[in-house]
Design an enzyme around this catalytic site. Structure first.
Site, PDB file in Angstrom:
ATOM      1  N   SER A  24       0.832  -1.213   0.000  1.00 23.02           N
ATOM      2  CA  SER A  24       0.000   0.000   0.000  1.00 23.02           C
ATOM      3  C   SER A  24       0.866   1.263   0.000  1.00 23.02           C
ATOM      4  O   SER A  24       0.479   2.275  -0.599  1.00 23.02           O
ATOM      5  CB  SER A  24      -0.987   0.005   1.173  1.00 23.02           C
TER       6      SER A  24
ATOM      7  N   ASN B 247      13.646   3.989   4.550  1.00 26.34           N
ATOM      8  CA  ASN B 247      12.730   2.982   5.079  1.00 26.34           C
ATOM      9  C   ASN B 247      11.590   3.681   5.806  1.00 26.34           C
ATOM     10  O   ASN B 247      11.760   4.780   6.338  1.00 26.34           O
ATOM     11  CB  ASN B 247      13.474   2.060   6.061  1.00 26.34           C
TER      12      ASN B 247
ATOM     13  N   HIS C 106       9.007   2.905   8.976  1.00 26.17           N
ATOM     14  CA  HIS C 106       8.878   1.981  10.104  1.00 26.17           C
ATOM     15  C   HIS C 106       7.677   2.397  10.958  1.00 26.17           C
ATOM     16  O   HIS C 106       7.557   3.572  11.318  1.00 26.17           O
ATOM     17  CB  HIS C 106      10.158   1.978  10.952  1.00 26.17           C
TER      18      HIS C 106
ATOM     19  N   SER D 268       7.711   6.456  11.346  1.00 26.75           N
ATOM     20  CA  SER D 268       8.954   7.177  11.085  1.00 26.75           C
ATOM     21  C   SER D 268       9.469   6.830   9.698  1.00 26.75           C
ATOM     22  O   SER D 268       9.435   5.664   9.295  1.00 26.75           O
ATOM     23  CB  SER D 268      10.041   6.763  12.088  1.00 26.75           C
TER      24      SER D 268
ATOM     25  N   ASP E 190      16.763  -0.509  12.013  1.00 24.35           N
ATOM     26  CA  ASP E 190      15.783   0.537  12.351  1.00 24.35           C
ATOM     27  C   ASP E 190      16.428   1.676  13.140  1.00 24.35           C
ATOM     28  O   ASP E 190      15.753   2.381  13.905  1.00 24.35           O
ATOM     29  CB  ASP E 190      14.600  -0.056  13.139  1.00 24.35           C
TER      30      ASP E 190
HETATM   31  C1  GAR Z   1       3.906  -0.674   6.785  1.00 24.68           C
HETATM   32  O1  GAR Z   1       3.096  -0.394   7.901  1.00 24.68           O
HETATM   33  C2  GAR Z   1       5.351  -0.405   7.106  1.00 24.68           C
HETATM   34  O2  GAR Z   1       5.528   0.664   7.991  1.00 24.68           O
HETATM   35  C3  GAR Z   1       5.770  -1.689   7.742  1.00 24.68           C
HETATM   36  O3  GAR Z   1       5.123  -2.681   6.996  1.00 24.68           O
HETATM   37  C4  GAR Z   1       3.891  -2.176   6.494  1.00 24.68           C
HETATM   38  C5  GAR Z   1       3.807  -2.483   5.022  1.00 24.68           C
HETATM   39  O4  GAR Z   1       2.538  -2.194   4.520  1.00 24.68           O
HETATM   40  N1  GAR Z   1       7.189  -1.848   7.722  1.00 24.68           N
HETATM   41  C6  GAR Z   1       7.869  -2.529   8.621  1.00 24.68           C
HETATM   42  O5  GAR Z   1       7.359  -3.104   9.562  1.00 24.68           O
HETATM   43  C7  GAR Z   1       9.373  -2.540   8.405  1.00 24.68           C
HETATM   44  N2  GAR Z   1      10.024  -3.298   9.397  1.00 24.68           N
HETATM   45  P1  GAR Z   1       2.324  -2.090   2.941  1.00 24.68           P
HETATM   46  O6  GAR Z   1       2.896  -3.369   2.318  1.00 24.68           O
HETATM   47  O7  GAR Z   1       0.837  -2.032   2.770  1.00 24.68           O
HETATM   48  O8  GAR Z   1       3.018  -0.867   2.455  1.00 24.68           O
END
Ligand code: GAR
Length: 210
Positions: free
Chosen positions: A13, A107, A109, A136, A145
């Protein structure tokens, strides 16, 4: 036009938010390619549906982390990116990879770093009784991270929040925040220096902009 390569492991997303920002003209960049480490990531199809080249580099096909990261670097560099954007990419990266993209690797997070590096951030915020939580965007360095934060968005945690409802709140903020930070980068306004991040030449606070 600056070229982005977006790495995903799941829904994508955040990747789609960046694609939409480019389409709308809010972000003057091209999503040159999307790469997933998981063959079944929904984001692969979402990218292809929008005519964006999407590849799978399956980490399970490599004997160790470095072999996987080298294959990733080869695949990424084929797209000749100005910026590599991690968007829900759930693999720990080797120092070799991180060094290769030093200063052009971002990134997102789902926590207010330095709180809650790692996984299950929404549940951990609830368990700690936090009244605020958030997201973040940071430059990636060799510390997991731990790279310097560029910007954060804050959400409030209410008594009826579950990890799931909090995740939805955070996602809504992510989709706004990530295109803004990527825009700063492609406009040449954002720099990773030896000890911090600068925006328009000014050093940012440790928690980034909010
Ligand atoms: C997001 O919430 C992102 O912040 C998190 O994974 C999700 C991905 O959602 N990232 C982490 O946890 C990184 N360690 P998406 O695939 O719908 O973008």
């Amino acid at each position: 036009t600056p070229r982005l390569v977006i790495l995903i492991s799941g829904t994508g997303s955040n990747m789609l938010a960046l694609v939409e920002a480019c389409r709308r003209g809010d972000l003057d960049a091209t999503v040159a390619g999307v790469i997933s480490n998981r063959p079944d990531a929904a984001g692969v199809q979402h990218a292809r549906d929008r005519d964006i080249p999407a590849l799978v580099v399956d980490h399970k096909e490599f004997s160790d982390r470095l072999a996987f990261d080298k294959a990733m670097m080869d695949a990424i560099d084929e797209f000749d990116p100005d910026l590599v954007v991690l968007a829900g990419f759930m693999r720990i990266l080797t120092p070799e990879f991180v060094r290769h993209y030093q200063g052009r690797l971002l990134n997102i997070h789902p926590s207010l770093l330095p709180l809650y590096p790692g996984l299950n951030t929404h549940q951990r915020a609830i368990d700690a009784g936090d009244s605020t939580h958030g997201v973040s965007v940071h430059f990636v360095t060799e510390e997991l991270d731990g790279g310097p934060v560029v910007a954060q968005a804050v959400v409030s945690v209410t008594a009826d929040d579950s990890a799931n409802s909090l995740k939805d709140k955070v996602h809504a903020q992510e989709h706004v925040l990530y295109p803004i930070v990527v825009k700063w980068f492609v406009e040449g306004r954002l720099r990773l220096t030896s000890k911090s991040v600068t925006l328009d030449g000014k050093e940012l606070p440790a928690s980034g902009l909010r």
